[in-house]
Design an enzyme around this catalytic site. Structure first.
Site, mmCIF file in Angstrom:
data_model
loop_
_atom_site.group_PDB
_atom_site.id
_atom_site.type_symbol
_atom_site.label_atom_id
_atom_site.label_comp_id
_atom_site.label_asym_id
_atom_site.label_seq_id
_atom_site.Cartn_x
_atom_site.Cartn_y
_atom_site.Cartn_z
ATOM 1 N N TYR A 178 0.808 -1.339 0.068
ATOM 2 C CA TYR A 178 0.083 0.123 0.010
ATOM 3 C C TYR A 178 0.821 1.094 0.208
ATOM 4 C CZ TYR A 178 -4.252 2.680 1.141
ATOM 5 O OH TYR A 178 -5.227 3.721 1.299
ATOM 6 N N ARG A 183 -1.324 7.912 -4.145
ATOM 7 C CA ARG A 183 -2.457 7.117 -3.527
ATOM 8 C C ARG A 183 -3.726 7.609 -3.114
ATOM 9 N NH1 ARG A 183 0.304 4.554 1.825
ATOM 10 N NH2 ARG A 183 -0.966 6.274 2.913
ATOM 11 N N ASP A 184 -4.618 6.764 -2.992
ATOM 12 C CA ASP A 184 -6.019 7.227 -2.607
ATOM 13 C C ASP A 184 -6.517 8.353 -3.510
ATOM 14 O OD1 ASP A 184 -8.166 6.598 -0.978
ATOM 15 O OD2 ASP A 184 -7.488 7.978 0.583
ATOM 16 N N SER A 190 -6.228 8.918 2.876
ATOM 17 C CA SER A 190 -5.200 7.876 2.732
ATOM 18 C C SER A 190 -3.908 8.244 2.038
ATOM 19 C CB SER A 190 -5.459 6.453 2.697
ATOM 20 O OG SER A 190 -6.012 6.227 3.975
ATOM 21 N N ASP A 230 -8.020 -0.379 -3.019
ATOM 22 C CA ASP A 230 -8.873 0.741 -3.590
ATOM 23 C C ASP A 230 -8.293 1.248 -5.077
ATOM 24 O OD1 ASP A 230 -10.313 0.869 -1.219
ATOM 25 O OD2 ASP A 230 -9.835 2.873 -0.704
ATOM 26 N N ASP A 406 -9.607 5.427 10.067
ATOM 27 C CA ASP A 406 -9.565 5.381 8.563
ATOM 28 C C ASP A 406 -9.287 6.961 7.905
ATOM 29 O OD1 ASP A 406 -10.642 2.943 8.012
ATOM 30 O OD2 ASP A 406 -12.490 3.356 8.950
HETATM 31 C C1 BGC Z 1 -4.264 4.165 6.227
HETATM 32 C C2 BGC Z 1 -3.105 3.346 6.290
HETATM 33 C C3 BGC Z 1 -3.072 2.086 7.373
HETATM 34 C C4 BGC Z 1 -4.250 1.179 7.014
HETATM 35 C C5 BGC Z 1 -4.662 0.309 8.036
HETATM 36 C C6 BGC Z 1 -5.469 3.027 5.725
HETATM 37 O O1 BGC Z 1 -6.593 4.005 5.917
HETATM 38 O O2 BGC Z 1 -4.232 5.169 5.092
HETATM 39 O O3 BGC Z 1 -1.932 4.273 6.846
HETATM 40 O O4 BGC Z 1 -2.028 1.350 7.437
HETATM 41 O O5 BGC Z 1 -5.539 2.148 6.793
HETATM 42 O O6 BGC Z 1 -4.944 0.820 9.337
#
Ligand code: BGC
Length: 451
Positions: A178, A183-184, A190, A230, A406
């Protein structure tokens, strides 16, 4: 991250007496006003501009909380680990035909266990505290959401290998890849450390290389990975968002690189496939299947790509006893229906699935199906098991480590996403990925099955 939990609860403490951050606590980042030093035995490490964290040990990569690029440290780490791979046995080049979870113990993420243990210590009600400690025994995935976290994986693989040697049991380590550039792309909460405009693809490839180098050193430990939550789903439905349109080519190249490279070291992979309320809408099923198939085929059909992961970090039931009213209009109102509808449309990608049920214990809690941020009243769900009730599903898993946030509800944060300020989102939320003690306690209280 954790420190938010422990300290925020105690955090009636005025800011000026804030102690050092605990191990896994936040210690810096844009908008952070808390402690910027770490307790002994841990080092403040920049994970991204928004988040520095106290990681165990004295990390070489960073010792201050100042947000800065992590690129410099990544380039050296890759070459330093490469040398040691020569002593490792060659990883299996052929994927097993069956369910990769069968016959394996799942390695418990020490990262999550430490978060949960500290969270339990901050709970005064002893019944709730002992339930909290039970959560530390439930396997979750380790999210490699920043390049600075990659070295943790080496530690876990070494620990899993010694557990394997001492117990005679075979161990499996679960990770989430990830760290895509941009990203996102359809949300803010995120957004990650790499930018397409600033060498993002090369940085990402370096991140993948570091992971591959570590895994190559432990060919006897099985690794299962969820690939980029995602990302491909955004390419199916969100190309009208300029950031996603701009990211399309890079996401595809980066995901292709990830699966090809992870394939060389025998990582069993599940590409993220959103959830029933996203790609499960009838109009989205075929475009989704086509994207998964074409990406997989163009990558050379890597044999360790086992299938798809659904409901990651979401709240849908695997099998809903009755459709949640928010799902009206979609015949695929739960994850099993979604999977059953998608599977026959896949022509080349293997139709095997894992389903996140970590926070799906309580249903009918959302105002809209698209609400994803710290949804109020969620509870821990079905425990991970290969007894899934469907031959399409390899395992029920907990991908999202319940208790990690989140997204922040702080409207002045650069990563504030309006979903995190909705009436059905839990208020006073810290940055994504950091510990959210109040949310964790709700997950325990609302767990189904109960803890
Ligand atoms: C966050 C990450 C995190 C993951 C698991 C995501 O929404 O952006 O930083 O590691 O959730 O908690």
């Amino acid at each position: 991250m954790l420190k938010i939990s422990a300290l925020a609860v105690l955090a009636v403490l005025p800011a000026f007496v804030q102690a050092q951050s605990a191990v896994y606590g936040q210690c810096g980042g844009i908008g952070w006003t808390g402690a910027t030093t770490c307790v002994s035995g841990s080092t403040c490490t920049v994970l991204n501009a928004y988040y520095s964290q106290c990681l165990p040990g004295s990390a070489a990569s960073s010792s201050t909380a100042a947000p800065s690029s992590t690129t410099a440290s990544t380039s050296t780490a890759h070459s330093s680990t490469a040398a040691s791979t020569s002593t490792a046995a060659a990883p299996s080049s052929t994927a097993i035909a069956g369910n990769p979870f069968e016959g394996y113990e799942i390695f418990l993420s020490p990262y999550y266990a430490a978060e949960v243990t500290a969270a339990a210590a901050a709970i005064t009600d002893s019944t709730m505290a002992s339930k909290a400690l039970e959560v530390a025994q439930i396997p979750t995935f380790t999210w490699l959401d920043a390049v600075a976290k990659v070295p943790n994986l080496g530690t876990y693989l070494a620990e899993a290998q010694s557990l394997q040697a001492s117990s005679g049991q075979k161990y499996l380590v679960q990770i989430v890849i990830y760290d895509l550039p941009d990203r996102d792309c359809a949300a803010l909460a995120s957004n990650g450390e790499f930018s397409i405009a600033d060498n993002g693809l090369a940085n990402y490839e370096n991140y993948i290389d570091q992971i591959v180098d570590l895994i190559a050193q432990y060919p006897n430990v099985r690794v299962v990975a969820v690939i980029e939550p995602d990302s491909l789903a955004n390419l199916v439905t969100n190309l009208s968002v300029p950031k996603c349109a701009n990211a399309e080519t890079t996401y595809k190249e980066a995901v292709t690189y990830a699966i090809q490279q992870l394939n060389t070291v025998g990582v069993y992979m599940y590409l993220d496939a959103g959830h029933a309320g996203w790609l499960g809408w009838p109009a989205n099923l075929s475009p989704a299947a086509q994207l998964f198939d074409s990406l997989y085929t163009a990558a050379g059909s890597p044999s360790f790509v086992r299938g798809l992961a659904t409901d990651v970090a979401n709240y849908n039931a695997l099998v809903a006893s009755t459709p949640d009213p928010i799902t009206a209009g979609n015949p695929n109102y739960d994850e099993l229906l979604y999977i059953q509808a998608l599977a026959p449309l896949l022509t080349s990608l293997p139709a095997h699935f894992i389903v996140d049920q970590g926070r799906s214990g309580k249903q009918d809690i959302r105002n809209a199906w698209g609400d994803w941020c710290n949804v109020l009243g969620a509870g821990f769900g079905t425990r991970p098991t290969t007894d899934t009730g469907s031959s399409l599903i390899d395992s029920i898993v907990w991908v999202k480590p319940g208790g990690e946030c989140d997204g922040t509800s702080n409207t002045s944060s650069p990563r504030y996403d309006a979903h995190c300020g909705l009436p059905d989102a839990t208020p006073n939320a810290p940055e994504a990925g950091t510990w959210f003690q109040a949310y964790f306690q709700t997950l325990i209280a609302d767990a189904n099955p109960a803890l």
